[in-house]
Design a protein around this motif. Sequence first.
Motif, PDB file in Angstrom:
ATOM      1  N   GLY A  76      28.805  37.181   6.698  1.00 24.99           N
ATOM      2  CA  GLY A  76      28.111  38.438   6.931  1.00 24.99           C
ATOM      3  C   GLY A  76      28.098  39.394   5.764  1.00 24.99           C
ATOM      4  O   GLY A  76      27.669  40.542   5.914  1.00 24.99           O
TER       5      GLY A  76
ATOM      6  N   PRO B 106      26.448  40.348   2.256  1.00 29.02           N
ATOM      7  CA  PRO B 106      25.273  39.990   1.451  1.00 29.02           C
ATOM      8  C   PRO B 106      25.644  39.715   0.003  1.00 29.02           C
ATOM      9  O   PRO B 106      26.612  40.252  -0.532  1.00 29.02           O
TER      10      PRO B 106
ATOM     11  N   SER C 193      20.328  34.823   6.603  1.00 29.94           N
ATOM     12  CA  SER C 193      21.030  36.074   6.338  1.00 29.94           C
ATOM     13  C   SER C 193      20.543  36.672   5.032  1.00 29.94           C
ATOM     14  O   SER C 193      20.060  35.951   4.145  1.00 29.94           O
ATOM     15  N   GLY C 194      20.649  37.981   4.915  1.00 34.18           N
ATOM     16  CA  GLY C 194      20.269  38.661   3.685  1.00 34.18           C
ATOM     17  C   GLY C 194      18.879  38.296   3.219  1.00 34.18           C
ATOM     18  O   GLY C 194      17.931  38.208   4.013  1.00 34.18           O
TER      19      GLY C 194
ATOM     20  N   ARG D 287      26.812  45.263  13.581  1.00 36.80           N
ATOM     21  CA  ARG D 287      26.675  46.697  13.286  1.00 36.80           C
ATOM     22  C   ARG D 287      27.120  47.532  14.477  1.00 36.80           C
ATOM     23  O   ARG D 287      27.817  48.541  14.323  1.00 36.80           O
TER      24      ARG D 287
ATOM     25  N   GLY E 141      30.516  44.878  10.509  1.00 39.63           N
ATOM     26  CA  GLY E 141      29.637  44.440   9.430  1.00 39.63           C
ATOM     27  C   GLY E 141      28.240  44.133   9.917  1.00 39.63           C
ATOM     28  O   GLY E 141      27.719  44.785  10.816  1.00 39.63           O
ATOM     29  N   THR E 142      27.613  43.110   9.342  1.00 37.96           N
ATOM     30  CA  THR E 142      26.228  42.802   9.638  1.00 37.96           C
ATOM     31  C   THR E 142      26.096  41.999  10.932  1.00 37.96           C
ATOM     32  O   THR E 142      27.047  41.397  11.419  1.00 37.96           O
ATOM     33  N   ASP E 143      24.891  41.989  11.469  1.00 34.38           N
ATOM     34  CA  ASP E 143      24.582  41.151  12.628  1.00 34.38           C
ATOM     35  C   ASP E 143      24.584  39.678  12.203  1.00 34.38           C
ATOM     36  O   ASP E 143      24.173  39.337  11.094  1.00 34.38           O
TER      37      ASP E 143
END
Length: 285
Positions: free
Chosen positions: A40, A42, A69-70, A174, A179-181
């Motif tokens: 997660g 980037p 991702s990213g 999030r 952190g990120t999904d």
Amino acid sequence: MTETDCPVDVPCPDGRLLAGRLLLPDAEPAVAIVLHGATGVPRDYYARFARWVADTKQAAVLIYDYRDSGHSARGPVRAARATMGDWGVVDQNAALDFICHEFPDLPVEVIGHSLGGMFLPFHSQAGRVREMIAVGSGPAYWRRHPRGFLPQVLAFWFLAGPLLTRIMGYMPGRLLGMGTDLPANVYWQWRRWCTSRRFYRVDWGKTLPNPDPARVTCKVRLIGVLDDPMIPPPVVRDLAAFYPHADVRHQVIAPADAGVRAIGHLRVFSERCRAAWPLVIGTAV
């Protein structure tokens, strides 16, 4: 972008392309390095560190995003089908293959953060690697976190994490402050590993191929961060069991080494911890 920061596409055997950046020194590179990121996180989070490594070691350094991702994402995270095994086995292998192909005459090194330091025995070009540096990597069984971190662990693996992932069709990092999904399949496989004492051994020969530890005979530096609650230093030491043929060395970085009060799991690669970067790559005097 400048001529020392080049966008590249990293091809995978299944046709997927990973969005990468190749950071080059001003002179001809003396070593080629691939940096595998954490779950997660980037690729661009590592860009300043990678730029510094390129200049300090006269290195060509590849950073990239895993599939779905990213910059490598093809659509909404809810539609993503990537697994954690895809990231560790297929994507990391493709990135190592890319750097070996682009620089066939240079020595090759790997820097792995968390997820990024655990899969070298699965990679076909592991024999090309002269050194791997794994930072905050280890078999993170859920009962081995510090006691004060356990409420977050319980929520993430047994309460809000699985409930929200089922409802939303992806892991809402999030929303959970984690952190990120993440794609749902990444979360479920990650959960299976972290709730098993066998960690990712539980999937060997099943959803993961069987690794070949004999491929990894290089120097391996396992670096723990003293105040990392996700992968504390004792868990980092456990990763040595996955590299039985390597020259394994252990190291711990403390917040004081970076001139900060706290580092945790992620910040050692941030600009604020720049003072610790020579310790990471082994150039500290």
